[in-house]
Design a protein around this motif. Structure first.
Motif, short mmCIF file in Angstrom:
data_model
loop_
_atom_site.label_atom_id
_atom_site.label_comp_id
_atom_site.label_asym_id
_atom_site.label_seq_id
_atom_site.Cartn_x
_atom_site.Cartn_y
_atom_site.Cartn_z
N GLU A 176 0.85 -1.19 0.00
CA GLU A 176 0.00 0.00 0.00
C GLU A 176 0.89 1.24 0.00
O GLU A 176 1.85 1.32 0.77
CB GLU A 176 -0.91 0.02 1.23
CG GLU A 176 -1.81 -1.21 1.38
CD GLU A 176 -2.90 -1.29 0.32
OE1 GLU A 176 -3.00 -0.37 -0.53
OE2 GLU A 176 -3.66 -2.28 0.33
N LYS A 258 -7.92 3.23 4.79
CA LYS A 258 -7.77 4.16 3.68
C LYS A 258 -7.11 5.47 4.10
O LYS A 258 -6.36 6.08 3.33
CB LYS A 258 -9.14 4.44 3.06
CG LYS A 258 -9.08 5.25 1.77
CD LYS A 258 -10.46 5.36 1.14
CE LYS A 258 -10.40 6.12 -0.18
NZ LYS A 258 -11.73 6.21 -0.83
N ASN A 259 -7.37 5.90 5.33
CA ASN A 259 -6.90 7.21 5.79
C ASN A 259 -6.19 7.10 7.14
O ASN A 259 -6.62 6.34 8.02
CB ASN A 259 -8.07 8.19 5.93
CG ASN A 259 -8.77 8.43 4.60
OD1 ASN A 259 -8.26 9.15 3.75
ND2 ASN A 259 -9.93 7.82 4.42
N LYS A 279 -3.73 9.62 2.58
CA LYS A 279 -4.75 8.77 1.99
C LYS A 279 -4.10 7.75 1.08
O LYS A 279 -3.19 8.08 0.31
CB LYS A 279 -5.74 9.63 1.19
CG LYS A 279 -6.87 8.86 0.55
CD LYS A 279 -7.80 9.81 -0.21
CE LYS A 279 -8.92 9.05 -0.90
NZ LYS A 279 -9.81 9.98 -1.66
N LYS A 280 -4.58 6.53 1.15
CA LYS A 280 -4.04 5.45 0.33
C LYS A 280 -4.26 5.76 -1.15
O LYS A 280 -5.34 6.20 -1.56
CB LYS A 280 -4.73 4.14 0.71
CG LYS A 280 -4.18 2.90 0.03
CD LYS A 280 -5.03 1.68 0.33
CE LYS A 280 -5.17 1.42 1.82
NZ LYS A 280 -5.96 0.18 2.09
N ASP A 281 -3.21 5.53 -1.97
CA ASP A 281 -3.34 5.73 -3.41
C ASP A 281 -4.38 4.77 -3.97
O ASP A 281 -4.48 3.61 -3.55
CB ASP A 281 -2.00 5.48 -4.11
CG ASP A 281 -0.96 6.55 -3.77
OD1 ASP A 281 -1.28 7.45 -2.97
OD2 ASP A 281 0.15 6.48 -4.31
N GLU A 282 -5.14 5.26 -4.94
CA GLU A 282 -6.15 4.41 -5.58
C GLU A 282 -5.48 3.44 -6.55
O GLU A 282 -4.48 3.75 -7.16
CB GLU A 282 -7.15 5.29 -6.34
CG GLU A 282 -7.91 6.25 -5.43
CD GLU A 282 -8.82 5.55 -4.43
OE1 GLU A 282 -9.15 4.35 -4.69
OE2 GLU A 282 -9.22 6.17 -3.44
#
Length: 282
Positions: A176, A258-259, A279-282
């Motif tokens: 991640e 995610k955050n 925030k996690k990269d998409e």
């Protein structure tokens, strides 16, 4: 206190290919029984997808060394080996190894940490954590692992050497990345750019850099979840000899939400900069 110890060296990236590595820092830590690296390796977490079983033995006049396992992580390789000294070789203190690793023929090492646990008078379990920089993105890796340096005065004339094929395909799928690119002030008011946070099931690392060498203790951090759980990143290490690029890693921490919030702190744990939402990269 236990006789188990961890020894860490930072490596001069420009000169480490010479016969003798330049040791910038040697840190010897006496730690409680069941120390950090040993506990990390033995904890109840399934690392099978990232582990390569080796089970190969090399011998020389100093003894037999068996490479048991290799684990691939983000910019890090972990080794588990067993050393059996020869009958004629009797070390007068605990033995530490600092192996050299070539990945696809290249040397990416920046820090070499090791732990030695005496299982008996004639058997040592050897753990190593080798941190790297600019690790290749190839899914399949060809490793050449040479145990050629140690803390014993007797030179290793014939290194214990192993060739290992390893994969980081699953690690790349599970990794991640939290891209950040935010600037903060260091404790000496120098500006530092936090580049990203990279998290795997094995560890989480914060990467940051400065335009000039960070002359004081590099910035420490804390990452906090929405629920308030937090983890301190208190052991930064240089990624280049100029001291402008750094990493700070916590083992056995996997950020799956995610955050999160990243907070710059000092050595005492006090906040010294604005909290940064990541925030996690998409």
């Amino acid at each position: 206190m236990s006789n188990d110890m961890i020894r860490v060296v930072d490596l001069d990236k420009e000169n480490r290919r010479s016969k003798k590595w330049l040791i910038v820092v040697i840190l010897l830590l006496m730690i409680a029984s069941g120390s950090t690296l040993y506990l990390w390796w033995d904890q109840d977490v399934n690392f099978e997808a990232y582990k390569t079983d080796v089970g190969k033995t090399a011998s020389n006049s100093l003894g037999r060394l068996t490479l048991n396992e290799v684990i691939i992580d983000d910019n890090q390789i972990l080794l588990n080996a067993t050393f059996e000294p020869g009958k004629e070789f009797k070390p007068d203190h605990q033995v530490f190894f600092f192996p050299q690793i070539l990945v696809n023929g290249q040397d990416y090492m920046v820090r070499n940490g090791g732990q030695s646990i005496a299982k008996s008078a004639n058997v040592y379990t050897i753990y190593n954590s080798i941190k790297m920089d600019d690790f290749p993105a190839d899914e399949q890796l060809e490793l050449v692992i040479r145990y050629k340096d140690w803390n014993v005065e007797t030179p290793i004339e014939k290194p214990w050497e192993f060739q290992v094929d390893a994969s980081q395909e699953q690690l790349q799928q599970d990794r991640e990345i939290f891209s950040i690119d935010k600037k903060v002030k260091h404790i000496d008011q120098q500006e530092i750019t936090i580049d990203k946070v990279v998290s795997t099931p094995i560890s989480t690392t914060i990467y940051f850099h400065a335009e000039e060498s960070v002359v004081n203790d590099a910035l420490h951090f804390k990452i906090q979840s929405k629920s308030g759980q937090s983890w301190a990143f208190a052991t930064p290490y240089p990624l280049n000899k100029e001291g402008t690029r750094w990493g700070s890693r916590v083992d056995a921490l996997y950020l799956t939400e995610k955050n999160y919030t990243l907070i710059p702190i000092n050595k005492e744990g006090s906040k010294i900069g604005a909290a940064i939402k990541i925030k996690k990269d998409e």
